[in-house]
Design an enzyme around this catalytic site. Structure first.
Site, PDB file in Angstrom:
ATOM      1  CG  MET A  12       7.487 -41.430 -26.700  1.00  0.00           C
ATOM      2  SD  MET A  12       6.611 -42.464 -27.870  1.00  0.00           S
ATOM      3  CE  MET A  12       7.068 -41.729 -29.436  1.00  0.00           C
ATOM      4  CG  ASP A  37       2.641 -22.170 -25.867  1.00  0.00           C
ATOM      5  OD1 ASP A  37       3.326 -22.391 -26.889  1.00  0.00           O
ATOM      6  OD2 ASP A  37       1.414 -22.050 -25.879  1.00  0.00           O
ATOM      7  CB  ILE A  38       8.214 -23.383 -27.914  1.00  0.00           C
ATOM      8  CG1 ILE A  38       7.389 -24.303 -28.835  1.00  0.00           C
ATOM      9  CG2 ILE A  38       8.973 -24.158 -26.848  1.00  0.00           C
ATOM     10  CD1 ILE A  38       8.248 -25.169 -29.751  1.00  0.00           C
ATOM     11  CB  THR A 102       9.999 -35.735 -38.969  1.00  0.00           C
ATOM     12  OG1 THR A 102       9.282 -36.787 -39.611  1.00  0.00           O
ATOM     13  CG2 THR A 102       9.662 -34.442 -39.687  1.00  0.00           C
ATOM     14  CE1 TYR A 126       5.247 -33.685 -37.089  1.00  0.00           C
ATOM     15  CE2 TYR A 126       5.971 -35.286 -38.725  1.00  0.00           C
ATOM     16  CZ  TYR A 126       6.082 -34.727 -37.465  1.00  0.00           C
ATOM     17  OH  TYR A 126       7.039 -35.192 -36.590  1.00  0.00           O
ATOM     18  CE  LYS A 130       9.605 -31.742 -36.313  1.00  0.00           C
ATOM     19  NZ  LYS A 130       9.791 -31.425 -34.864  1.00  0.00           N
TER      20      LYS A 130
HETATM   21  N1  LIG Z   1       6.708 -39.885 -32.673  1.00  0.00           N
HETATM   22  C1  LIG Z   1       7.332 -40.165 -33.817  1.00  0.00           C
HETATM   23  O1  LIG Z   1       7.165 -41.241 -34.400  1.00  0.00           O
HETATM   24  C2  LIG Z   1       8.265 -39.155 -34.434  1.00  0.00           C
HETATM   25  C3  LIG Z   1       8.798 -39.438 -35.705  1.00  0.00           C
HETATM   26  C4  LIG Z   1       9.670 -38.530 -36.280  1.00  0.00           C
HETATM   27  C5  LIG Z   1      10.020 -37.388 -35.600  1.00  0.00           C
HETATM   28  N2  LIG Z   1       9.492 -37.112 -34.389  1.00  0.00           N
HETATM   29  C6  LIG Z   1       9.877 -35.875 -33.734  1.00  0.00           C
HETATM   30  O2  LIG Z   1      10.435 -36.183 -32.461  1.00  0.00           O
HETATM   31  C7  LIG Z   1      10.137 -35.146 -31.545  1.00  0.00           C
HETATM   32  C8  LIG Z   1       9.502 -35.733 -30.292  1.00  0.00           C
HETATM   33  O3  LIG Z   1       8.292 -36.382 -30.655  1.00  0.00           O
HETATM   34  P1  LIG Z   1       7.398 -37.153 -29.589  1.00  0.00           P
HETATM   35  O4  LIG Z   1       6.938 -38.383 -30.246  1.00  0.00           O
HETATM   36  O5  LIG Z   1       8.083 -37.189 -28.281  1.00  0.00           O
HETATM   37  O6  LIG Z   1       6.160 -36.152 -29.519  1.00  0.00           O
HETATM   38  P2  LIG Z   1       5.007 -36.030 -28.417  1.00  0.00           P
HETATM   39  O7  LIG Z   1       4.989 -37.223 -27.530  1.00  0.00           O
HETATM   40  O8  LIG Z   1       3.773 -35.620 -29.152  1.00  0.00           O
HETATM   41  O9  LIG Z   1       5.523 -34.816 -27.539  1.00  0.00           O
HETATM   42  C9  LIG Z   1       5.470 -33.491 -27.968  1.00  0.00           C
HETATM   43  C10 LIG Z   1       5.287 -32.633 -26.751  1.00  0.00           C
HETATM   44  O10 LIG Z   1       5.255 -31.260 -27.160  1.00  0.00           O
HETATM   45  C11 LIG Z   1       4.256 -30.620 -26.413  1.00  0.00           C
HETATM   46  N3  LIG Z   1       3.846 -29.393 -27.089  1.00  0.00           N
HETATM   47  C12 LIG Z   1       2.972 -29.244 -28.104  1.00  0.00           C
HETATM   48  N4  LIG Z   1       2.858 -27.942 -28.425  1.00  0.00           N
HETATM   49  C13 LIG Z   1       3.677 -27.267 -27.575  1.00  0.00           C
HETATM   50  C14 LIG Z   1       3.991 -25.906 -27.397  1.00  0.00           C
HETATM   51  N5  LIG Z   1       3.424 -24.962 -28.155  1.00  0.00           N
HETATM   52  N6  LIG Z   1       4.891 -25.568 -26.451  1.00  0.00           N
HETATM   53  C15 LIG Z   1       5.460 -26.499 -25.661  1.00  0.00           C
HETATM   54  N7  LIG Z   1       5.191 -27.806 -25.765  1.00  0.00           N
HETATM   55  C16 LIG Z   1       4.313 -28.190 -26.726  1.00  0.00           C
HETATM   56  C17 LIG Z   1       3.138 -31.632 -26.292  1.00  0.00           C
HETATM   57  O11 LIG Z   1       2.273 -31.297 -25.243  1.00  0.00           O
HETATM   58  P3  LIG Z   1       0.728 -31.733 -25.323  1.00  0.00           P
HETATM   59  O12 LIG Z   1       0.737 -33.226 -25.328  1.00  0.00           O
HETATM   60  O13 LIG Z   1       0.154 -31.115 -24.109  1.00  0.00           O
HETATM   61  O14 LIG Z   1       0.211 -31.168 -26.611  1.00  0.00           O
HETATM   62  C18 LIG Z   1       3.948 -32.901 -26.020  1.00  0.00           C
HETATM   63  O15 LIG Z   1       4.204 -33.062 -24.635  1.00  0.00           O
HETATM   64  C19 LIG Z   1       9.255 -34.162 -32.305  1.00  0.00           C
HETATM   65  O16 LIG Z   1      10.080 -33.129 -32.795  1.00  0.00           O
HETATM   66  C20 LIG Z   1       8.712 -34.960 -33.460  1.00  0.00           C
HETATM   67  O17 LIG Z   1       8.415 -34.126 -34.557  1.00  0.00           O
HETATM   68  C21 LIG Z   1       8.619 -37.977 -33.778  1.00  0.00           C
END
Ligand SMILES: NC(=O)c1ccc[n+]([C@@H]2O[C@H](COP(=O)([O-])OP(=O)(O)OC[C@H]3O[C@@H](n4cnc5c(N)ncnc54)[C@H](OP(=O)(O)O)[C@@H]3O)[C@@H](O)[C@H]2O)c1
Length: 297
Positions: A12, A37-38, A102, A126, A130
């Site tokens: 996202m 893949d990190i 987060t 989680y 993080k």
């Molecule tokens: N969403 C929230 O409300 C929220 C709140 C606080 C903080 N954050 C932080 O903001 C950041 C972005 O979040 P987001 O909402 O954009 O998350 P997201 O939509 O779940 O995106 C995470 C991406 O990472 C990919 N991924 C997972 N494992 C991986 C790996 N081993 N190597 C490479 N890519 C990998 C996922 O791929 P797949 O889909 O194929 O698994 C997905 O495309 C994250 O650090 C999250 O912790 C998010």
């Protein structure tokens, strides 16, 4: 020109960040999970060597908060060890690294906004994973590591609360939403803009809070979404966290303070209501809906 590498570019935040950077004319390698893949340390080091970025933003993460309770080792491999792999590769190439993190690193039991240097105390798997990522970045990159804590993210891509409420409004008469958790709804595009601002600023490395200003509850956010759709916000009814128990406990208080931005001479993110109004047309369209066009009620 600054060269960027964005990991997790299919997520996202990753999608909005790569689009914003490209729109700003930056040179961007956006790698999704299939491309990098990190958790693969050697592959991560090779990608950073090959791309030769000035700055890496790690948008890759395990974000399934409830699933992490039963799969903490797998979540740690991505959020902790994956972040450490990137930090080590950046350290050996003199590259800056921005790690989105987060509000879940805090206990969520506070009553005043959490400062960047307040003690952490995650209550979920989680949050622990993080925090491990944050610690790796700050340890391995004391001169070039930036931790950007965000929270309650929504955007036009990927599942999120705002999109869910838009969908539910069209299929349910009433929707029960918790009114006992406080936080800062935050638009992915605002976080992306702040990342660009930070990268261009020469600000000190360390911890920053990339959340909207102001605060509300999930109930308040849901009512605002209904209002923007032209629906009656009274159709959103209050419930409590206890009634909607989930595997991972949700923080009751997730409001983050923004003092580090002013110390760096940078503005904080905009207010949550203003951003929701600006974001809304695109998000409604992504759900096949039209905003009502009026202000948030
Ligand atoms: N969403 C929230 O409300 C929220 C709140 C606080 C903080 N954050 C932080 O903001 C950041 C972005 O979040 P987001 O909402 O954009 O998350 P997201 O939509 O779940 O995106 C995470 C991406 O990472 C990919 N991924 C997972 N494992 C991986 C790996 N081993 N190597 C490479 N890519 C990998 C996922 O791929 P797949 O889909 O194929 O698994 C997905 O495309 C994250 O650090 C999250 O912790 C998010």
């Amino acid at each position: 020109m600054t060269r960027w590498l964005v990991t997790g570019a299919g997520g996202m935040l990753g999608q909005d960040l790569t689009a914003l950077l490209r729109g700003a004319g930056a040179e961007v390698a956006g790698l999704d999970r299939g491309q990098l893949d990190i958790t693969d340390a050697a592959g991560t080091a090779a990608a950073i060597r090959d791309v030769g970025p000035d700055i890496v933003v790690n948008c890759a993460a395990w974000t399934a908060v409830d699933d992490a309770e039963a799969h903490e080792g797998e979540a740690l491999a991505v959020n902790g060890e994956g972040a450490a792999n990137l930090a080590a590769a950046c350290a050996s190439t003199g590259t800056r690294l921005i790690l989105p993190s987060t509000d879940y690193v805090f206990s969520g039991t506070g009553t005043a906004p959490y400062a960047e240097d307040d003690p952490t105390g995650p209550r979920t798997a989680y949050g622990r994973t993080k925090l491990a990522g944050e610690q790796a970045v700050l340890r391995l990159l004391p001169e070039a590591g930036y931790v950007l804590r965000t929270a309650w993210l929504y955007g036009a891509h990927g599942p999120n609360f705002v999109r869910t409420m838009i969908r539910l409004e069209s299929v349910k008469d009433t929707v029960a939403v918790v009114d006992d958790q406080y936080g800062q709804p935050t638009w992915t595009t605002d976080v992306a803009r702040q990342i660009l601002l930070l990268a261009d600023s020469g600000a000190e490395p360390g911890i920053y809070h990339a959340t909207s200003t102001g605060q509300t509850t999930w109930l308040g956010l849901a009512k605002a979404v209904f209002g923007l759709l032209g629906a009656d916000p009274g159709r959103v009814t209050p419930t409590s966290s206890a009634e909607l128990a989930r595997p991972a406990p949700r923080p009751a208080y997730s409001v983050l303070g923004h003092a580090a931005w002013s110390r760096a001479g940078l503005p904080p993110l905009p207010g949550w209501r203003d951003s929701l109004e600006r974001a809304f047309a695109d998000i409604a369209t992504s759900e096949g809906r039209q905003p009502a066009g009026g202000p948030v009620r």
